[in-house]
Write an enzyme that holds these catalytic residues in place. Structure first.
Site, PDB file in Angstrom:
ATOM      1  N   HIS A  76       0.841  -1.202   0.000  1.00 41.44           N
ATOM      2  CA  HIS A  76       0.000   0.000   0.000  1.00 41.44           C
ATOM      3  C   HIS A  76       0.875   1.250   0.000  1.00 41.44           C
ATOM      4  CE1 HIS A  76      -3.873  -1.953   1.837  1.00 41.44           C
ATOM      5  NE2 HIS A  76      -3.437  -2.570   0.758  1.00 41.44           N
ATOM      6  N   PRO A 296      -2.700  -0.012  19.219  1.00 39.78           N
ATOM      7  CA  PRO A 296      -2.526  -0.465  17.833  1.00 39.78           C
ATOM      8  C   PRO A 296      -2.800   0.584  16.747  1.00 39.78           C
ATOM      9  CG  PRO A 296      -4.506  -1.424  18.785  1.00 39.78           C
ATOM     10  CD  PRO A 296      -3.824  -0.695  19.882  1.00 39.78           C
ATOM     11  N   LYS A 300       2.261  -0.357  15.096  1.00 41.36           N
ATOM     12  CA  LYS A 300       3.705  -0.334  15.332  1.00 41.36           C
ATOM     13  C   LYS A 300       4.282  -1.480  16.162  1.00 41.36           C
ATOM     14  CE  LYS A 300       4.864   3.327  13.137  1.00 41.36           C
ATOM     15  NZ  LYS A 300       5.037   2.808  11.794  1.00 41.36           N
TER      16      LYS A 300
HETATM   17  P1  RFL Z   1       4.440 -11.702  21.288  1.00 40.56           P
HETATM   18  O1  RFL Z   1       3.966 -11.744  19.905  1.00 40.56           O
HETATM   19  O2  RFL Z   1       3.444 -11.495  22.381  1.00 40.56           O
HETATM   20  O3  RFL Z   1       5.245 -13.044  21.542  1.00 40.56           O
HETATM   21  C1  RFL Z   1       5.626 -13.456  22.825  1.00 40.56           C
HETATM   22  C2  RFL Z   1       5.755 -14.964  22.824  1.00 40.56           C
HETATM   23  O4  RFL Z   1       6.220 -15.383  24.105  1.00 40.56           O
HETATM   24  C3  RFL Z   1       5.443 -16.486  24.511  1.00 40.56           C
HETATM   25  N1  RFL Z   1       5.502 -16.577  25.995  1.00 40.56           N
HETATM   26  C4  RFL Z   1       6.256 -17.468  26.658  1.00 40.56           C
HETATM   27  N2  RFL Z   1       7.080 -18.434  26.244  1.00 40.56           N
HETATM   28  C5  RFL Z   1       7.694 -19.194  27.174  1.00 40.56           C
HETATM   29  N3  RFL Z   1       7.501 -19.022  28.498  1.00 40.56           N
HETATM   30  C6  RFL Z   1       6.687 -18.068  28.978  1.00 40.56           C
HETATM   31  N4  RFL Z   1       6.512 -17.928  30.293  1.00 40.56           N
HETATM   32  C7  RFL Z   1       6.021 -17.231  28.039  1.00 40.56           C
HETATM   33  N5  RFL Z   1       5.162 -16.198  28.146  1.00 40.56           N
HETATM   34  C8  RFL Z   1       4.854 -15.812  26.898  1.00 40.56           C
HETATM   35  C9  RFL Z   1       4.070 -16.214  23.978  1.00 40.56           C
HETATM   36  O5  RFL Z   1       3.280 -17.390  23.895  1.00 40.56           O
HETATM   37  C10 RFL Z   1       4.412 -15.644  22.606  1.00 40.56           C
HETATM   38  O6  RFL Z   1       4.537 -16.632  21.619  1.00 40.56           O
HETATM   39  O7  RFL Z   1       5.539 -10.571  21.486  1.00 40.56           O
HETATM   40  P2  RFL Z   1       6.644  -9.981  20.447  1.00 40.56           P
HETATM   41  O8  RFL Z   1       7.414 -11.073  19.803  1.00 40.56           O
HETATM   42  O9  RFL Z   1       7.339  -8.919  21.192  1.00 40.56           O
HETATM   43  O10 RFL Z   1       5.767  -9.316  19.270  1.00 40.56           O
HETATM   44  C11 RFL Z   1       4.947  -8.208  19.502  1.00 40.56           C
HETATM   45  C12 RFL Z   1       3.746  -8.232  18.566  1.00 40.56           C
HETATM   46  O11 RFL Z   1       3.125  -9.499  18.644  1.00 40.56           O
HETATM   47  C13 RFL Z   1       2.732  -7.129  18.883  1.00 40.56           C
HETATM   48  O12 RFL Z   1       3.401  -5.942  19.216  1.00 40.56           O
HETATM   49  C14 RFL Z   1       1.792  -6.847  17.693  1.00 40.56           C
HETATM   50  O13 RFL Z   1       0.894  -7.927  17.490  1.00 40.56           O
HETATM   51  C15 RFL Z   1       0.989  -5.580  17.926  1.00 40.56           C
HETATM   52  N6  RFL Z   1       0.031  -5.276  16.846  1.00 40.56           N
HETATM   53  C16 RFL Z   1       0.439  -4.707  15.660  1.00 40.56           C
HETATM   54  N7  RFL Z   1       1.746  -4.463  15.431  1.00 40.56           N
HETATM   55  C17 RFL Z   1       2.159  -3.976  14.225  1.00 40.56           C
HETATM   56  O14 RFL Z   1       3.359  -3.741  14.043  1.00 40.56           O
HETATM   57  N8  RFL Z   1       1.278  -3.731  13.185  1.00 40.56           N
HETATM   58  C18 RFL Z   1      -0.051  -3.952  13.347  1.00 40.56           C
HETATM   59  O15 RFL Z   1      -0.818  -3.790  12.389  1.00 40.56           O
HETATM   60  C19 RFL Z   1      -0.533  -4.422  14.628  1.00 40.56           C
HETATM   61  N9  RFL Z   1      -1.837  -4.648  14.831  1.00 40.56           N
HETATM   62  C20 RFL Z   1      -1.334  -5.573  17.036  1.00 40.56           C
HETATM   63  C21 RFL Z   1      -2.256  -5.233  15.998  1.00 40.56           C
HETATM   64  C22 RFL Z   1      -1.796  -6.194  18.192  1.00 40.56           C
HETATM   65  C23 RFL Z   1      -3.135  -6.462  18.342  1.00 40.56           C
HETATM   66  N10 RFL Z   1      -3.538  -7.134  19.514  1.00 40.56           N
HETATM   67  C24 RFL Z   1      -4.302  -8.303  19.483  1.00 40.56           C
HETATM   68  C25 RFL Z   1      -2.872  -6.842  20.766  1.00 40.56           C
HETATM   69  C26 RFL Z   1      -3.606  -5.474  16.160  1.00 40.56           C
HETATM   70  C27 RFL Z   1      -4.061  -6.059  17.339  1.00 40.56           C
HETATM   71  C28 RFL Z   1      -5.548  -6.267  17.497  1.00 40.56           C
HETATM   72  C1  PHB Z   2      -4.712  -4.725  11.156  1.00 37.38           C
HETATM   73  O1  PHB Z   2      -4.872  -5.624  11.993  1.00 37.38           O
HETATM   74  O2  PHB Z   2      -4.852  -4.935   9.937  1.00 37.38           O
HETATM   75  C2  PHB Z   2      -4.360  -3.366  11.637  1.00 37.38           C
HETATM   76  C3  PHB Z   2      -4.238  -3.134  13.001  1.00 37.38           C
HETATM   77  C4  PHB Z   2      -3.903  -1.856  13.431  1.00 37.38           C
HETATM   78  C5  PHB Z   2      -3.703  -0.839  12.523  1.00 37.38           C
HETATM   79  C6  PHB Z   2      -3.806  -1.089  11.169  1.00 37.38           C
HETATM   80  C7  PHB Z   2      -4.134  -2.365  10.716  1.00 37.38           C
HETATM   81  O3  PHB Z   2      -3.402   0.413  12.941  1.00 37.38           O
END
Ligand code: RFL
Ligand code: PHB
Length: 394
Positions: A76, A296, A300
């Protein structure tokens, strides 16, 4: 007697931070073991992020895990900000000298990384239990855990705490070492995944009197949509019909229609900003969500996690090549400079686009003026674009 293992870097967590770190270290000739408490299937199916910055895409490509992202990801070159029922495009390509973002789901990135780790003999241990970290104030830190009923002890040179916000690494550091910076928002996001072709080619961030709404996507057939809701919203009170009705109301714009479809998944996410300083204690280094959380709205979290481990991998390589701790000592400082800029951007996007329960009519007018300014001033639009596509790495 526990089963004893040895590696150079012990990594807790097989999320984006842990797996990118493990594969980057492998490419630099450094051995690691990843310890994960969930199953591989769970992490490869869990719907989370979708927006990858240019820098994240470039890194995954350089690491040799970008093939599927290149063919299936959607590139995009802008986003739409919608308010007062009208859309305004922010043209990333033009404002940033050609940069863009790629829509590719986090769990697809994890599949690619797991496959690459396994194909190159990497050790990722899933479904481990009772994980704990020890002796990281000395030079032989240890990770203890249970695997298939056996007590195991992994001795390492360094531990990377990549275990997310609810992990065990950050709370294992003695109290008084870390300073926490925290802000909870008085709302959450209700997110759905729907079997419907996206109604727009680009993401639409909408400010509406009834609250924020976001149209995103995962593929040409799957839409991802979000609605601002109460932080403790009970998802059971939202029928599929009510969700679509609310999306229709908030996203409405003259001459534009929102295509509905079967809702495949729905859930509520809370919103917070959180930073821990420093991101290191002794030989324990925190990376990604274990050290910081962003709301979110700026898309980032995953990108910031990837930036942290890029800095950590570079510092570890420097240590193993030269014996010097210089870059490891600077790890936290270098990461935090980026973390705070990304925190600022995510907070700003969140503040501009959501309705706040305690706001007064002045705040409402100010938000509208902010949106008007961002979409009419090239300087302001450029600031948004530069941050959204991702700030350059130091
Ligand atoms: P994670 O992905 O939470 O991974 C951590 C891992 O550690 C495991 N764990 C353990 N393992 C062993 N022993 C333990 N005691 C443990 N405790 C936990 C977990 O099971 C897991 O596998 O952290 P990491 O790697 O730092 O990654 C961070 C990202 O996952 C997170 O920041 C993003 O998902 C946030 N986020 C978004 N980020 C973006 O850059 N672009 C996006 O579009 C975006 N959209 C989002 C998002 C997060 C969302 N939610 C659900 C919070 C949209 C949503 C709705
Ligand atoms: C997505 O899950 O596609 C998503 C989440 C947060 C944003 C943008 C896209 O800010």
């Amino acid at each position: 007697m526990p089963v004893s293992l040895r590696t150079q870097v012990g990594i807790v967590g097989a999320g984006p931070a842990g797996l990118v770190l493990s594969h980057l270290l492998y490419l630099k000739g450094i051995d690691s073991v990843v310890i994960e408490n969930r199953s591989r299937q769970y992490s490869e199916q869990r719907v989370r992020a979708g927006v990858l910055e240019q820098g994240t895409v470039d890194l995954l490509t350089q690491m040799g895990v970008g093939e599927r992202m290149k063919s299936e990801g959607l590139v995009h070159h802008g986003i739409e900000l919608r308010f007062g029922g009208r859309g305004h495009r922010i043209d990333f390509q033009e404002l940033t000298g050609g940069k863009g973002i790629t829509i590719y789901a986090q769990h697809e990135v994890l599949k690619d990384l797991n496959n690459a780790r396994i194909a190159t003999g990497g050790q990722v241990l899933f479904e481990v239990e009772d994980v704990s970290v020890h002796d990281f104030d000395g030079d032989q830190p240890k990770i203890r855990y249970q695997k298939d009923g056996d007590a195991c002890e992994l001795t390492c040179d360094f531990i990377a705490g990549c275990d997310g916000f609810h992990g065990i690494c950050r709370p294992s550091v003695p109290s008084g070492i870390f300073t926490h910076y925290d802000r909870e928002y008085p709302f959450g996001w209700l997110g759905i995944l729907a079997e419907a072709p996206p109604s727009s080619n680009e993401l639409i961030y909408t400010y509406h009197d009834r609250g924020f709404a976001l149209l995103s996507m995962r593929s040409p057939n799957i839409s991802r949509l979000y609605l601002q809701c109460r932080p403790d919203e009970n998802i059971d009170l939202w029928s599929d019909e009510t969700i679509w009705q609310e999306l229709q109301t908030r996203l409405a714009s003259n001459g534009w229609t929102l295509t509905e479809g079967k809702i495949l998944q729905k859930g509520v996410t809370g919103m917070r900003s959180f930073v821990v300083e420093p991101m290191q204690y002794g030989r324990l280094f925190l990376a990604g969500d274990s050290a910081h959380i962003v709301p979110p709205t700026g898309a980032k979290g995953l990108n910031l996690a990837v930036a942290d481990v890029q800095i950590l991998a570079r510092a570890l390589k420097h240590f193993y090549s030269t014996g010097s701790y210089d870059l490891l000592h600077n790890y936290s400082e270098v990461c935090l400079r980026r973390v705070w800029k990304v925190q600022r951007f995510s907070w700003w996007m969140t503040s501009m686009l959501h309705r706040f329960p305690e706001e007064n009519p002045f705040d409402h007018r100010r938000q509208l003026a902010e949106l008007d300014y961002v979409t009419s001033s090239r300087a302001a639009a450029k600031t948004l674009a530069e941050n959204y596509v991702g700030l350059p790495m130091e």
